[in-house]
Design an enzyme around this catalytic site. Structure first.
Site, PDB file in Angstrom:
ATOM      1  N   LYS A   1      -9.171   5.985  -9.658  1.00  0.00           N
ATOM      2  CA  LYS A   1      -8.257   6.853 -10.405  1.00  0.00           C
ATOM      3  C   LYS A   1      -8.845   7.244 -11.758  1.00  0.00           C
ATOM      4  O   LYS A   1      -8.332   8.129 -12.428  1.00  0.00           O
ATOM      5  CB  LYS A   1      -6.927   6.124 -10.624  1.00  0.00           C
ATOM      6  CG  LYS A   1      -6.153   5.907  -9.332  1.00  0.00           C
ATOM      7  CD  LYS A   1      -4.842   5.189  -9.586  1.00  0.00           C
ATOM      8  CE  LYS A   1      -4.147   4.885  -8.276  1.00  0.00           C
ATOM      9  NZ  LYS A   1      -2.948   4.027  -8.476  1.00  0.00           N
TER      10      LYS A   1
ATOM     11  N   ASP B   1       0.870  12.374 -11.006  1.00  0.00           N
ATOM     12  CA  ASP B   1       1.227  11.093 -11.589  1.00  0.00           C
ATOM     13  C   ASP B   1       1.257  11.318 -13.099  1.00  0.00           C
ATOM     14  O   ASP B   1       0.300  11.027 -13.792  1.00  0.00           O
ATOM     15  CB  ASP B   1       0.129  10.080 -11.211  1.00  0.00           C
ATOM     16  CG  ASP B   1       0.675   8.671 -11.173  1.00  0.00           C
ATOM     17  OD1 ASP B   1       1.818   8.459 -11.618  1.00  0.00           O
ATOM     18  OD2 ASP B   1      -0.050   7.782 -10.713  1.00  0.00           O
TER      19      ASP B   1
ATOM     20  N   ALA C   1       0.832  -1.195   0.000  1.00  0.00           N
ATOM     21  CA  ALA C   1       0.000   0.000   0.000  1.00  0.00           C
ATOM     22  C   ALA C   1       0.867   1.245   0.000  1.00  0.00           C
ATOM     23  O   ALA C   1       1.871   1.308   0.700  1.00  0.00           O
ATOM     24  CB  ALA C   1      -0.882   0.006   1.231  1.00  0.00           C
TER      25      ALA C   1
ATOM     26  N   SER D   1       6.047   3.229 -15.850  1.00  0.00           N
ATOM     27  CA  SER D   1       6.333   2.544 -14.591  1.00  0.00           C
ATOM     28  C   SER D   1       5.655   1.174 -14.553  1.00  0.00           C
ATOM     29  O   SER D   1       6.263   0.169 -14.180  1.00  0.00           O
ATOM     30  CB  SER D   1       5.837   3.378 -13.409  1.00  0.00           C
ATOM     31  OG  SER D   1       6.622   4.535 -13.286  1.00  0.00           O
TER      32      SER D   1
END
Lengths: 511, 511
Positions: B292, B260, B200, B268
């Site tokens: 998201k 982000d 997390a 990534s």
């Protein structure tokens, strides 16, 4: 008594960074990550610090505090402090808005600058601010609010009398010692000029570095005010007063990337002028190869922006686009420039480029005051010796020796001449190369380090003629500067025919 | 023996930052400013460090070295080192190019990622990289080069056999423990899945946190390889292997700004899959409020980009847009999710949302392998107990106890029920509120911390019905979670009539 209790471990680093070092296990327990913020408190005192984590430096239950944090909390090694997670400053959200290309409100800009000045932002957040302003820009309203925020977060000077004049060069031309002429001339002519100047960052020397050869330049705000009121002019080091302190903190993030976001540049310049109470401002915009302003279009853009921003800040701004493609005058380096300025004030033969520029700038300032024949007025103040007398008054008021003359200024003890190897004309003088040589010779720290040009653009030279003389306070640094002079292109000497294209003899067939 | 000699002073901070602390006077002597770089050398060893200046911590002639720097140089307190100004890494110029909105070449991207992994960039420079990629973006070619650079700067796993399957969720939906079902199902069906998962960051628990309840998840690269080859599947903590190490270092600068950058997110994810040798990849894109991905347009954009990027990296990528507007299944928290996954694998009654999603994802993976009836194949592997057996094989291979059952998993010792205060229907379940409560209860660190939903969206409730049960390992944390449950909006219970608009009675005159 809220929050978890930790034992203080001193970390003997003096840094403005407010850092709290936690063991990784404790950080996890508190759901804290690196770069999160915590409120550290003890007996009513508290600070907000940015978390760094470690697995070795501090044990679980300990908190490492850098000296400034520890002092702010008035705690010692093994004292107990309480720790609570703290929110990020809201200005981080404002910075994010600029990242997203949005316009910032006045309050948002004030929050960002306030947090920068209070050292509440991490390097990562500060860099995001600078980068996003560089990429996404700011409109004039934002830039004016930014300027005001930079003024309001520092000291300001206000005068009972006026109008207050000021001038500023955006920089980029070496040898630009005109402040040492302009301030005495216009002060002798009755204007009030509380001039603040900078030290060198990447240049060979700033005005503050030069004047420091003759007198102290670190003055308090009240001294800048009283000397201006009494004598008409002052030349202080801007960094010695707490005016627009956000500037230096923002430069910290601009410097590693060598970026100078346009709205930030405008605001930084104008904030420093606004803070000293300037009402009428003349901007010098040096233009030419190897300056900050390569062409006229860009120069005019700067001029337009400074004037518009001035309007929004109740300042009357005029701009002069000047030639900066080679040094102003012939001397570059602290003592050499102080000497060259004194020579000019003493009425001795001086380079035209220096006299023309200084008198021209003084004349514009006089014309802003309504003078009918400003250029002749400026010339008369110089030739009559009134400007020199005023300069000595200023030197004395700032704590220097008023009996100084151009002949008493000490140049570097060691010198070497660099000579032409062929005949021709000086086709260009490289600003960058000259600055590099003078810095290598020890400037701005070594006051005697200098380069004095014997020839400038357009001059004819024969082989063996001296191009320039290098000075340094130490033999080793002189050697390094001379060594550098052999490697870089400083003055280009060329014949009138720059290149010969021979007739083409075809070799081989018809391809 | 070039450079100036300095005496080492130890600074007992263990940080990856390569910092050299100089007295301000020395820094000026060397024309060095904060954030400049120096080469520090001793007996053939050398490091490049970033300069910080101080007026108190070190005396002129001394250099303060952080522990990592000192160790790299093999020097002790009072050792002599030599110092020379060093250039900035060229990657700073490459970052500046992206600031200016330009496209970066492959070599430039490689230089940036290489310098990030080698910790050569300061926080200011790293933040400028992240910010400029966020604002100016990257095209697919740049993103593919970025992905490859992230793969190449870390460890990679390659298999002699194949094809290698993998799947990944972009995250955002709590309770998403499907990996614990999908990997055993597809491995039982003959596919090879070297799955790496995260812990997390801001969620209640990552897959690695959940599986850790049942077995170790920190495996070496060769173990991931050998367990996959032997058993078909593995579920390792990605952070325990040195794959795509640039990711964590870049997140360091993204986290404080909660940004982000899209190309960075794509790279990534894909780098971590490419590094473990994945050839066929299924992406789970949870969509819905408080995930998201708020809407289908954005979800389809992600899907398109993952597929295009996969093409450029020789990976076959398929995407599934899934519903993530409320938790998957009913359990949120490490032990509770491990237990819920075991219950499902044991064939006991389980939430439809969990079974449907896990079986659906497994079926897509089988169809990528050419299966004709993939969904029934997945169901058969689950209902026959083959998936459970495979899961136990995986647990044993990773060093856990294969005799574990859903009944042996330990939930938090303390629990409390939160009840409805009125009747109606559950109109929404807030992902954010649930995560916040579970974290307050101690997750992800306290394995027993959890929230188990008794009702979900659309369910009818009466006053006094249990909405959810909170679990914690400590009484104090349970109390805090219960306290939080009273303050935040977690489950909305409303009647079918949401709002009544009364008839308007005009008060007063005709205005």
């Amino acid at each position: 008594m809220l929050g978890t209790t930790y034992r203080v471990k001193r970390v003997d680093i003096v840094s403005d960074r407010r850092t709290a070092i936690l063991n990784q296990k404790d950080a996890m327990e508190l759901s804290l990550r690196e770069q999160d913020r915590v409120k550290v408190s003890s007996d009513g005192e508290w600070v907000i610090a940015i978390v760094e984590t470690t697995s070795t430096l501090v044990e679980p239950g300990e908190i490492g505090l850098l000296e400034r944090c520890r002092e702010a909390l008035c705690v010692e090694e093994n004292s107990e402090v309480r720790l609570m997670p703290a929110e990020r400053p809201t200005s981080v959200e404002d910075i994010k808005k600029k990242l997203q290309g949005k316009e910032l409100s006045k309050d948002e800009i004030v929050a960002i600058i306030d947090d920068i000045v209070k050292r509440k932002l991490s390097d990562i957040e500060l860099s995001a601010y600078v980068t996003s302003v560089y990429i996404n820009g700011m409109n004039m309203r934002e830039t004016a609010d930014l300027t005001r925020a930079m003024v309001d977060t520092g000291d300001t000077i206000s005068f009972d009398t006026g109008p207050i004049y000021d001038f500023h060069s955006v920089g980029g031309a070496p040898g630009n010692k005109i402040t040492l002429l302009v301030v005495p001339i216009v002060a002798a002519g009755g204007l009030l000029v509380p001039k603040t100047s900078s030290r060198a960052i990447s240049s060979a020397c700033g005005t503050a570095d030069i004047l420091e050869v003759l007198c102290p330049v670190t003055l308090k705000a009240h001294q800048i005010r009283s000397i201006t009121e009494r004598i008409g002019g002052v030349i202080a080091w801007g960094g010695g007063v707490n005016i627009a302190p956000a500037d230096d903190l923002i430069i910290r993030a601009e410097y590693p990337l060598s970026i100078d976001p346009h709205p930030q540049l405008l605001a930084s310049v104008m904030a420093k002028k606004k803070a000293v109470g300037a009402e009428r401002l003349l901007m010098d915009i040096p233009m030419g190869p190897e300056t900050k302003v390569p062409d006229e279009k860009i120069a005019r853009g700067y001029a337009k922006d400074f004037i518009s921003l001035g309007d929004m800040l109740d300042m009357h701004v005029e701009c002069a686009i000047t030639y900066g493609g080679q040094p102003i005058g012939r001397a570059i380096g602290p003592a050499a420039e102080a000497r060259e300025a004194l020579v000019a004030l003493e009425g001795k033969p001086s380079p035209n480029s220096l006299l023309d520029k200084a008198l021209g700038m003084a004349a514009i300032l006089f014309s802003m005051d309504g003078h009918r024949d400003p250029l002749n007025y400026a010339k008369e103040l110089l030739s009559s010796g009134k400007a020199l007398a005023k300069f000595k008054e200023i030197i004395e008021a700032q704590g220097g020796d008023p009996d100084v003359t151009s002949e008493t200024v000490k140049m570097g003890k060691y010198s070497a001449q660099v000579r032409a190897t062929k005949d021709g004309y000086v086709s260009s003088v490289s600003n960058h190369a000259i600055v590099k040589m003078v810095r290598t010779a020890g400037a701005p720290k070594d006051k005697g380090a200098a380069l004095v040009l014997e020839v400038k653009e357009g001059d004819a030279v024969d082989p063996g003629d001296v191009l320039f003389t290098l000075y340094a306070d130490s033999e080793r640094k002189l050697e390094k500067a001379v060594e550098l002079s052999r490697k870089i292109k400083h003055l280009s000497v060329e014949g009138m025919i720059l290149e010969r294209i021979p007739a083409i003899h075809e070799v081989g067939g018809n391809r």
